[in-house]
Design a protein around this motif. Structure first.
Motif, PDB file in Angstrom:
ATOM      1  N   MET A   1      -0.692   6.241  -0.880  1.00 13.87           N
ATOM      2  CA  MET A   1       0.123   7.228  -0.183  1.00 13.87           C
ATOM      3  C   MET A   1      -0.195   7.182   1.303  1.00 13.87           C
ATOM      4  O   MET A   1      -1.350   7.217   1.700  1.00 13.87           O
ATOM      5  CB  MET A   1      -0.189   8.618  -0.717  1.00 13.87           C
ATOM      6  N   SER A   2       0.821   7.083   2.097  1.00 14.68           N
ATOM      7  CA  SER A   2       0.548   7.062   3.531  1.00 14.68           C
ATOM      8  C   SER A   2       1.649   7.762   4.298  1.00 14.68           C
ATOM      9  O   SER A   2       1.946   7.394   5.414  1.00 14.68           O
ATOM     10  CB  SER A   2       0.385   5.620   4.021  1.00 14.68           C
ATOM     11  N   PHE A   3       2.230   8.785   3.672  1.00 11.54           N
ATOM     12  CA  PHE A   3       3.311   9.460   4.393  1.00 11.54           C
ATOM     13  C   PHE A   3       2.755  10.588   5.261  1.00 11.54           C
ATOM     14  O   PHE A   3       1.567  10.880   5.243  1.00 11.54           O
ATOM     15  CB  PHE A   3       4.362   9.990   3.412  1.00 11.54           C
ATOM     16  N   LEU A   4       3.639  11.177   6.035  1.00 11.00           N
ATOM     17  CA  LEU A   4       3.249  12.315   6.869  1.00 11.00           C
ATOM     18  C   LEU A   4       3.624  13.595   6.132  1.00 11.00           C
ATOM     19  O   LEU A   4       4.678  13.681   5.521  1.00 11.00           O
ATOM     20  CB  LEU A   4       3.960  12.271   8.218  1.00 11.00           C
ATOM     21  N   ASP A  14      -1.110  12.998   8.945  1.00 14.63           N
ATOM     22  CA  ASP A  14      -1.317  11.960   7.953  1.00 14.63           C
ATOM     23  C   ASP A  14      -1.761  12.606   6.641  1.00 14.63           C
ATOM     24  O   ASP A  14      -2.603  13.503   6.633  1.00 14.63           O
ATOM     25  CB  ASP A  14      -2.407  11.014   8.460  1.00 14.63           C
ATOM     26  N   ASN A  16      -3.671  11.756   4.481  1.00 15.30           N
ATOM     27  CA  ASN A  16      -5.103  11.641   4.169  1.00 15.30           C
ATOM     28  C   ASN A  16      -5.912  12.846   4.625  1.00 15.30           C
ATOM     29  O   ASN A  16      -7.048  13.018   4.214  1.00 15.30           O
ATOM     30  CB  ASN A  16      -5.690  10.391   4.823  1.00 15.30           C
ATOM     31  N   ARG A  58      -7.417  20.112   4.211  1.00 11.53           N
ATOM     32  CA  ARG A  58      -8.883  20.093   4.150  1.00 11.53           C
ATOM     33  C   ARG A  58      -9.518  19.652   5.459  1.00 11.53           C
ATOM     34  O   ARG A  58     -10.500  20.210   5.910  1.00 11.53           O
ATOM     35  CB  ARG A  58      -9.332  19.177   3.008  1.00 11.53           C
TER      36      ARG A  58
ATOM     37  N   TYR B 217       3.306  -0.312   5.108  1.00 11.17           N
ATOM     38  CA  TYR B 217       3.028   0.659   4.056  1.00 11.17           C
ATOM     39  C   TYR B 217       4.065   1.770   4.107  1.00 11.17           C
ATOM     40  O   TYR B 217       4.874   1.857   5.035  1.00 11.17           O
ATOM     41  CB  TYR B 217       1.618   1.246   4.231  1.00 11.17           C
ATOM     42  N   GLU B 218       3.933   2.636   3.101  1.00  5.78           N
ATOM     43  CA  GLU B 218       4.814   3.789   2.997  1.00  5.78           C
ATOM     44  C   GLU B 218       4.853   4.584   4.311  1.00  5.78           C
ATOM     45  O   GLU B 218       3.857   4.659   5.020  1.00  5.78           O
ATOM     46  CB  GLU B 218       4.250   4.669   1.881  1.00  5.78           C
ATOM     47  N   GLY B 219       5.992   5.170   4.583  1.00  4.85           N
ATOM     48  CA  GLY B 219       6.097   5.993   5.778  1.00  4.85           C
ATOM     49  C   GLY B 219       6.089   5.163   7.052  1.00  4.85           C
ATOM     50  O   GLY B 219       5.662   5.636   8.092  1.00  4.85           O
ATOM     51  N   LEU B 221       4.178   2.841   8.033  1.00  2.00           N
ATOM     52  CA  LEU B 221       2.834   2.690   8.587  1.00  2.00           C
ATOM     53  C   LEU B 221       2.505   1.202   8.658  1.00  2.00           C
ATOM     54  O   LEU B 221       2.614   0.492   7.660  1.00  2.00           O
ATOM     55  CB  LEU B 221       1.820   3.404   7.697  1.00  2.00           C
ATOM     56  N   ARG B 232      -3.200   1.881  13.846  1.00  2.00           N
ATOM     57  CA  ARG B 232      -2.284   2.316  12.782  1.00  2.00           C
ATOM     58  C   ARG B 232      -0.999   2.809  13.438  1.00  2.00           C
ATOM     59  O   ARG B 232      -0.960   3.891  13.988  1.00  2.00           O
ATOM     60  CB  ARG B 232      -2.928   3.424  11.951  1.00  2.00           C
ATOM     61  N   ARG B 234       2.735   4.140  13.486  1.00  2.00           N
ATOM     62  CA  ARG B 234       3.804   4.814  12.746  1.00  2.00           C
ATOM     63  C   ARG B 234       5.046   4.643  13.586  1.00  2.00           C
ATOM     64  O   ARG B 234       5.070   5.047  14.753  1.00  2.00           O
ATOM     65  CB  ARG B 234       3.533   6.295  12.620  1.00  2.00           C
ATOM     66  N   GLU B 615     -13.212  26.561  -0.477  1.00  2.00           N
ATOM     67  CA  GLU B 615     -11.844  26.122  -0.740  1.00  2.00           C
ATOM     68  C   GLU B 615     -11.285  26.826  -1.983  1.00  2.00           C
ATOM     69  O   GLU B 615     -10.126  27.230  -2.026  1.00  2.00           O
ATOM     70  CB  GLU B 615     -11.835  24.599  -0.950  1.00  2.00           C
TER      71      GLU B 615
END
Lengths: 105, 867
Positions: A1-4, A14, A16, A58, B217-219, B221, B232, B234, B615
């Motif tokens: 997964m690397s979407f915003l 990001d 992550n 997080r 990559y996705e998005g 990237l 990196r 975008r 959390e």
């Protein structure tokens, strides 16, 4: 997964930076049967489509919020901090109306 | 071998520099690469091949193949053909026994053939089983690439950079530059990345060069390797202009030194003014490759034969050589002497990045190449990568060759020959995806750039189908090899230290890791430190505890829902122990909760669980939407635990608060100044003696620590570390969450049923615990002791043996100086969970008998705590 993913507080970040806490579930009320309990604990719809889910920023503002995301494309349709609600009763589905059924398209 | 100075060459002949190759000096010009300088110095053998240790020389001269990989300044697998020279660098060959020109392992090429088919080691080296480590060591040494120096220090620092752009153009050829210019004219924020080796024409837009896009990559990237930085990107729009790659042809001897791709020869002449050979044969399928023949002639190379595959297709091509160097080529029976053979099939669009992004790849049988189709939104392709490579021909020559012919390589990186591929097919690996995994074809350093199309062709011929039927294998990142350091980024080893940390070091503490925290294991003598707590007074830094303020009109109700026991009835200034559980009934964390006001609670958590608990609280708070606010004060407050019979005496000296047993009782919480520092005093007893936990603002840490130690000197105060604390808590059978419990443990089986208040309507985990209660315990956590005087302690995780079978496990065990015997906690079957039951514990290579003790070993009635 690397979407915003747009954090309601911090804007698009990001993915992550976030902790994913899964689709929104309905907590059984009272004394559920063993089956009701285990399906709440372990079974997920695993929708191929839009689902509502919990995220926590997080590594950012640490806010908990909900997102509506298409699990097939990772397109995020909406993110929001669920509105605060006051309840007298114990937690349960009636105490968490915002966490009801998944709006599956 | 250097030509006369030519216009357009990349060399600065005015500036000479030197580096060493195998301890010998090599001269180079500024603008050279290590490879071009070595070639100019006469070197032709650049490496030894992966498996057969065949000598290999320059093949692609563009940083794709593995033929020129060397170790430069300790960094293995550097492609020297594109690595710019650095003065003083030390370059060494790799994967070689002895020396490049005389490699002992080359014997595998001469005699190993019949014995070393693909995957042979999984078939022949399996017996005797015990010898595999030996075989493996040999194989690892014999095959492969460079070695990483495991003892080398960190030489390079890698960084990660994030950039957001409108348009990212990958590839700096004519089409890429044009796309970037158009974007710039439209006012878009555009960046172009190009991997070289040829420089990019600059038009004012930012260019990263040399820089390699690793994947899409996705998005959108795109991680890009740029020196020691991973950028990196975008991008709203990605323009792929990666061009097309010349493909080696399949014929026996196609890996001999002197067999090159036409583009390699062109770059050698154009960029570095090198004469690639003396006498050349050119076999090519397109205009671009054929044009190299003219350049060769201009550079003084005699062109013995030019074959245009579009007009004539030789049926048989065989290259012959000696000592790995090309000497002649046979075309349909006619032998031509040459030391340079430029051979290329069609130019294949470098579509990998597009395929990674989701484009479909389709075979164009007319031109004999695979072309990308159906680009996903946000992805564009321009130039040769779209398939605009002009008129090309599909090489038709057979690769089988005469009986005495040399090996024919489908993949030079991994040394996969046509025979290996045929064998894979014969064994049933009829899909190219399977053959790839079995033979490792296309899995080498070039990532299929030079072997994907040839291996598809080979499979198509062998199965008598066509390339479209065989299809491509899935394109995955990385598109180019990338060093692990770059992916790892800058090494971050965050360490948390308390505000008293330096005092511990001054006192000679042995510091250990607990989670991200650095904490004193002990100050040299754990047992004496534990004894001091029992006999006089001890002081431990517990600043690492998670600390959390829960505030608001619903604070009590909130805690009632989270914990299994009651908090609504907790009086102000009183403390209660609580265990946090999940809805599955599992123990998550524990700690004490002090009520500081009607609507204010002070919650402590375990040291390593703090982040998780905070959390967790916030999550349930978001779910329930109660009138509660949580504030994490873990870092803001330091904490020490003053424990031992003399604790009251010392505390009384430093505060105006009445510290008598009546005024400050066990489990009381009071706020007062201690030695002038505002403190929250919690009277609790984790270590089993009269004790006060002082929580106070972190900046006062060292001051209060020093004051307590100096003022308590006459009372026998002694700092104690984690290890003595572990002994002390074990004497009380206080559990450590995560040590004595795991992700399956619940309160009932962990012997804390008194914490579960069934009369409550609900709490997190109640329903699950009800089901546990119904089914009865499967195992129980109990204390155990071993015979008095027994010197050794069972290992943590050690087995409890029941009827000759593993029946339980030890979770904690220590030798207790107070009791003079080993004690511990263990999970045992329910039938053994009664006072005095005998346990058989596996230890010391044999068995010892322990006895179950359900009550704390030390001070079972809590008299010391309440004293």
């Amino acid at each position: 997964m690397s979407f915003l993913l747009p954090c309601p507080n911090c804007g698009p970040r990001d993915v992550n930076e976030f902790a994913y806490q899964g689709e929104i579930t309905t907590r059984p009320a009272g004394s559920p049967t063993f089956r009701e309990l285990t399906s709440y604990l372990y079974f997920r719809r695993n929708v191929a489509g839009v689902q509502r889910e919990w995220w926590c920023h997080r590594l950012g503002c640490q806010a908990w919020f909900q997102a509506e995301r298409d699990t097939r494309t990772n397109e995020v349709l909406l993110t929001e901090i669920p509105p605060p609600m006051r309840h007298e009763g114990a937690p349960g589905p009636e105490a968490t109306p915002a966490l009801g059924e998944n709006p599956t398209l | 071998m250097r030509l006369e100075p030519r216009p357009g060459e990349r060399l600065d002949r005015g500036e000479e520099l030197t580096f060493t190759f195998r301890r010998k000096e090599v001269r180079a010009f500024a603008g050279d690469t290590f490879g071009s300088a070595l070639f100019a110095s006469g070197r032709r053998i650049f490496s030894r091949s992966f498996k057969y240790h065949r000598p290999r020389g320059l093949l692609c001269c563009s940083g794709h193949c593995a033929n020129c990989m060397m170790t430069v300044d300790g960094e293995p697998n550097v492609r020297v053909c594109v690595e710019p020279v650095r003065a003083g660098a030390r370059v060494k060959p790799q994967n070689v026994r002895w020396w490049l020109n005389w490699d002992l392992m080359a014997v595998t090429d001469k005699v190993g053939g019949p014995f070393t088919p693909v995957g042979f080691y999984y078939r022949t080296m399996i017996r005797p089983r015990r010898a595999w480590p030996l075989f493996e060591r040999f194989l690892r040494g014999a095959a492969g690439l460079g070695r990483v120096d495991k003892h080398a220090g960190r030489k390079r620092r890698f960084d990660t950079e994030n950039r957001h752009v409108d348009v990212l153009v990958i590839g700096g050829g004519r089409s890429g530059v044009e796309a970037a210019r158009q974007a710039q004219i439209r006012g878009e924020d555009v960046v172009l990345v190009d991997e070289g080796p040829e420089p990019v024409e600059r038009w004012g837009f930012p260019v990263l060069w040399p820089a390699r896009a690793i994947g899409i990559y996705e998005g959108n990237l795109v991680p890009v390797e740029h020196g020691s930085t991973l950028v990196r990107f975008r991008a709203k729009r990605i323009v792929v202009a990666t061009g097309a790659l010349e493909q080696p042809m399949l014929f026996p001897g196609n890996d001999l030194i002197g067999v090159m791709l036409p583009g390699a020869a062109r770059r050698m002449i154009d960029l570095w003014s090198l004469k690639p050979g003396r006498r050349a044969v050119v076999i090519a399928g397109d205009e671009r490759a054929l044009a190299v023949a003219d350049e060769l002639a201009a550079a003084g190379v005699k062109v013995a034969r030019v074959v245009d595959l579009r007009r004539t297709q030789p049926r048989e091509i065989e290259a012959w050589g000696r000592y790995g160097r090309l000497e002649s080529v046979t075309l349909d029976g006619q032998t031509i002497g040459c030391d340079l053979l430029l051979a290329s099939g069609a130019r294949q669009p470098a579509y990998s990045l597009l395929a990674q992004a989701g484009a479909r790849v389709e075979y164009d049988s007319k031109r004999g190449i695979f072309v990308p189709r159906d680009l996903p939104p946000g992805i564009e392709a321009v130039g040769a990568v779209t398939g605009e490579v002009g008129k090309t021909a599909v090489p038709a020559a057979t690769y089988n060759g005469a009986a005495k012919a040399d090996k024919c390589f489908a993949c030079v990186c991994e040394d996969v020959t046509d025979k290996d591929m045929k064998r894979a097919l014969a064994e049933g690996f009829d899909s190219l995806e399977l053959a790839k995994r079995y033979t490792t074809v296309t899995m080498g350093p070039c990532q299929g750039k030079l072997c994907h199309l040839p291996s598809i062709r080979l499979y198509a011929r062998e199965t008598e189908t066509d390339e479209a039927t065989i299809g491509t294998t899935t394109a995955r990142p990385p598109w180019a090899p990338v060093s692990l350091g770059l992916l790892a980024g800058r090494p971050h080893e965050p360490a948390k230290r308390t505000s008293i940390h330096h005092r511990h070091k001054d006192l000679g503490a042995r510091i250990m890791w607990t989670g991200a925290w650095r904490r004193p294991h002990s100050y040299g003598n754990p047992e004496a430190e534990a004894k001091a707590v029992h006999d006089s007074l001890g002081l431990i830094d517990v600043s690492t505890l998670g600390k959390l303020l829960v505030r608001g009109p619903d604070a009590a109700a909130f805690l009632e829902r989270l914990y299994s026991n009651r908090f609504a009835d907790l009086k102000v200034d009183r403390i209660r122990y609580g265990v946090l559980g999940t809805d599955g009934g599992r123990i998550m964390d524990d700690g004490t909760i002090a009520r500081l006001g009607e609507e204010l609670f002070y919650v402590t958590t375990t040291s390593t669980g703090a982040d998780t608990v905070i959390e967790w609280f916030d999550w349930w708070n978001a779910v329930w939407g109660l009138g509660v606010e949580t504030t994490n004060v873990t870092g803001a407050l330091a904490a020490v635990n003053l424990a031992g019979p003399n604790a009251r005496e010392l505390l009384g000296r430093l505060t105006d608060l009445d510290v008598s047993n009546d005024a400050l009782d066990y489990l009381d919480a009071k706020q007062a100044h201690v030695a002038g520092v505002p403190c929250l005093i919690l009277r609790i007893g984790f270590v089993g003696e009269l004790g006060y936990e002082l929580h106070f603002p972190s900046p006062h840490g060292e001051y209060l620590w020093d004051t307590l130690l100096s003022e308590g000197a006459d009372l026998g105060i002694r700092p104690f570390g984690l290890e003595p604390q572990r002994i002390l808590r074990l004497e009380k059978q206080h559990i450590l969450v995560g040590q004595d419990t795991d992700s399956e443990s619940n309160l009932l089986e962990a012997n804390m049923p008194w914490l579960v208040k069934w009369e409550k309507d609900d709490f997190v985990g109640k329903a699950a615990l009800e089901h546990v209660r119904e089914r009865g315990p499967r195992e129980q956590l109990v204390g155990f002791e071993l015979a008095k005087g027994l010197g050794s302690v069972p290992p943590e995780g050690g087995q409890i043996v029941v009827d000759g079978e593993p029946g339980g496990r030890v979770t904690s065990a220590r030798w207790s100086p107070e009791l003079g015997r080993p004690i511990g906690l263990a999970w045992v079957p329910p039938e053994l969970a009664h006072e005095g039951a005998e346990l058989t514990i596996k230890m010391n290579g044999g068995f010892e008998t322990g006895r179950v003790r359900l009550k704390p070993f030390f001070d079972p009635d809590g008299g010391h705590l309440r004293s």
